[in-house]
Scaffold this motif. Structure first.
Motif, PDB file in Angstrom:
ATOM      1  N   ILE A 168      -8.967  -0.346   2.389  1.00  0.00           N
ATOM      2  CA  ILE A 168      -7.621  -0.157   1.960  1.00  0.00           C
ATOM      3  C   ILE A 168      -6.890   0.043   3.136  1.00  0.00           C
ATOM      4  O   ILE A 168      -5.652  -0.347   3.138  1.00  0.00           O
ATOM      5  N   GLY A 171      -6.062  -3.192   5.031  1.00  0.00           N
ATOM      6  CA  GLY A 171      -5.547  -4.065   3.934  1.00  0.00           C
ATOM      7  C   GLY A 171      -4.052  -3.711   3.984  1.00  0.00           C
ATOM      8  O   GLY A 171      -2.832  -4.469   4.064  1.00  0.00           O
ATOM      9  N   MET A 172      -3.560  -2.310   4.087  1.00  0.00           N
ATOM     10  CA  MET A 172      -2.253  -1.861   3.944  1.00  0.00           C
ATOM     11  C   MET A 172      -1.338  -1.892   5.177  1.00  0.00           C
ATOM     12  O   MET A 172      -0.246  -1.696   5.339  1.00  0.00           O
ATOM     13  N   THR A 246      -8.405  -0.176  -4.128  1.00  0.00           N
ATOM     14  CA  THR A 246      -9.123  -1.264  -3.542  1.00  0.00           C
ATOM     15  C   THR A 246      -8.521  -2.659  -4.080  1.00  0.00           C
ATOM     16  O   THR A 246      -8.199  -3.471  -3.146  1.00  0.00           O
ATOM     17  N   THR A 249      -5.035  -3.380  -3.107  1.00  0.00           N
ATOM     18  CA  THR A 249      -4.948  -3.862  -1.628  1.00  0.00           C
ATOM     19  C   THR A 249      -5.307  -5.505  -1.554  1.00  0.00           C
ATOM     20  O   THR A 249      -4.725  -6.084  -0.737  1.00  0.00           O
ATOM     21  N   VAL A 269      -9.807  -9.703   3.074  1.00  0.00           N
ATOM     22  CA  VAL A 269      -8.836  -8.805   3.390  1.00  0.00           C
ATOM     23  C   VAL A 269      -8.720  -8.840   5.196  1.00  0.00           C
ATOM     24  O   VAL A 269      -7.675  -8.768   5.795  1.00  0.00           O
TER      25      VAL A 269
END
Length: 406
Positions: A168, A171-172, A246, A249, A269
């Motif tokens: 998370i 990915g963010m 999750t 993301t 990711v």
């Protein structure tokens, strides 16, 4: 009609709400979310995160039924005890036992394919060969006996959750995400869209399979009347939050075309990450998934052994050699079936079948609670839910079960 009073407990009551919640997260969070985001995206497209929300809603209704049943009958037999008490038929308990064993075998097969896919990113070896290797090694460990203490389970749970939080966080922070905007992840009212969402929800449901195992440690819980309902609901809230974050993301960062074909979706990711981070995450994912294979393998072999020991299955399956003190023949049968399934069926089909078996068990468990509520009540204090909860539990579980045939 007579009411069935639970037998006096023989096990030590030592599990508190935090410990039981950690156990619940340990058996729920893990392999499912690590291997199935891709398959849900294939069925629901950009609306895959909504599928996890639908699955959570179905699970939460039945979870409330489990909370009442586990406090009515705080015994280790779990589903079999509830169904036997509700339907008052011995053969129903055998049926549930076989269903639970089958769900463990098919679930382990799906997770083994996921574990092999993550191992493939580490080693470059073929996934078919790696799957055979994973199943064989876990089978050997199960045969020799594995005492998984609460400490070991807790450590693995922390690793699994840390892995998801890392996905998370990473990915963010991706500068140029290749996936969909969050606004594109909210489905409209078109029937075809929701058909895909419901089909994906059956797969997403697989990621929640495991919470019901909390009912099987009821004999070891302190103050089960208050502890079990709190821990079950806490587990579901935390797991749902993790799964939503999750899946959103991954959908943000990874193109649907790439995501929908992957059995190791979370590694995608890290497409622009340094190699050491890719390898490190793949190792975390292997730990999460391999542990799932082993736990399901042990559970299924013990259920088969128990049924054979009570003469419901061939007696040879109850063989326990002095050297290992484990049900070797039952474990070998489980390993053989898993090897066959992993080599013949794709991960999506295996997850779907596991979900359908568990949903079938959920329908029977909810009906059992409806039947119990229609009889003169026990005088013992226990957690209670309104009658509408198990009724809705039957309807939603049956609806999601049917989604697999749409």
């Amino acid at each position: 009609m007579h009411t069935v009073d639970p037998p006096s407990p023989k096990l030590r009551r030592s599990l508190t709400t935090p410990l039981l919640t950690l156990y619940g997260l340990g058996v729920t969070v893990g392999a499912g979310i690590y291997v199935l985001v891709g398959a849900t995206a294939e069925a629901a497209g950009p609306y895959a995160a909504v599928s996890f929300l639908v699955a959570a809603l179905v699970v939460s209704l039945t979870a409330l039924s489990y909370a009442e049943l586990a406090t009515r009958y705080p015994v280790s037999a779990g589903e079999a005890a509830y169904v036997e008490a509700g339907f008052q038929r011995d053969w129903m308990a055998v049926l549930i036992g076989l269903a639970v064993a089958a769900s463990g075998i098919i679930s382990a097969s799906a997770v083994a394919i996921g574990a092999a896919s993550y191992l493939h990113t580490l080693t470059g070896l073929g996934t078919a060969l790696l799957t055979i290797g994973v199943v064989s090694v876990m089978g050997l460990i199960a045969i020799w006996g594995i005492t998984q203490s609460v400490f070991v389970a807790a450590v693995i749970t922390v690793i699994e959750i840390a892995g998801l939080l890392f996905v998370i966080g990473w990915g963010m922070s991706v500068q140029e995400p290749q996936g969909h905007e969050i606004s594109e992840m909210i489905p409209g009212l078109e029937l075809s869209t929701w058909r895909g969402v419901m089909a994906a929800s059956l797969l997403a449901f697989f990621a929640f399979v495991g919470f019901e195992d909390m009912a099987n440690v009821a004999e070891e819980v302190k103050d089960p009347t208050h502890t079990i309902p709190k821990a079950i609901l806490l587990t579901l809230v935390l797991a749902t939050g993790l799964y939503l974050a999750t899946s959103i993301t991954v959908l943000l960062v990874v193109p649907i075309d790439t995501l929908s074909t992957s059995a190791a979706p979370l590694t995608l990711v890290f497409f622009d990450a340094p190699e050491v981070i890719k390898q490190g995450f793949a190792a975390v994912a292997v730990v999460a998934t391999v542990n799932g294979v082993l736990i399901q393998m042990i559970m299924a072999s013990r259920v088969i052994y128990g049924l054979a020991d009570r003469d419901h299955l061939p007696k040879i399956l109850a063989t326990v050699p002095q050297v290992t003190q484990t049900p070797v023949v039952a474990t070998l049968l489980v390993v053989a079936i898993i090897l066959l399934l992993t080599q013949t069926l794709p991960i999506g089909i295996l997850a779907e079948r596991t979900s359908q078996i568990v949903l079938g068990v959920f329908v029977l468990v909810n009906i059992s609670l409806i039947l119990l509520k229609s009889r003169p009540g026990t005088t013992r204090e226990h957690f209670r839910v309104p009658l509408v909860v198990p009724i809705l539990g039957v309807l939603t579980s049956a609806l999601l079960f049917g989604a697999g045939f749409l």
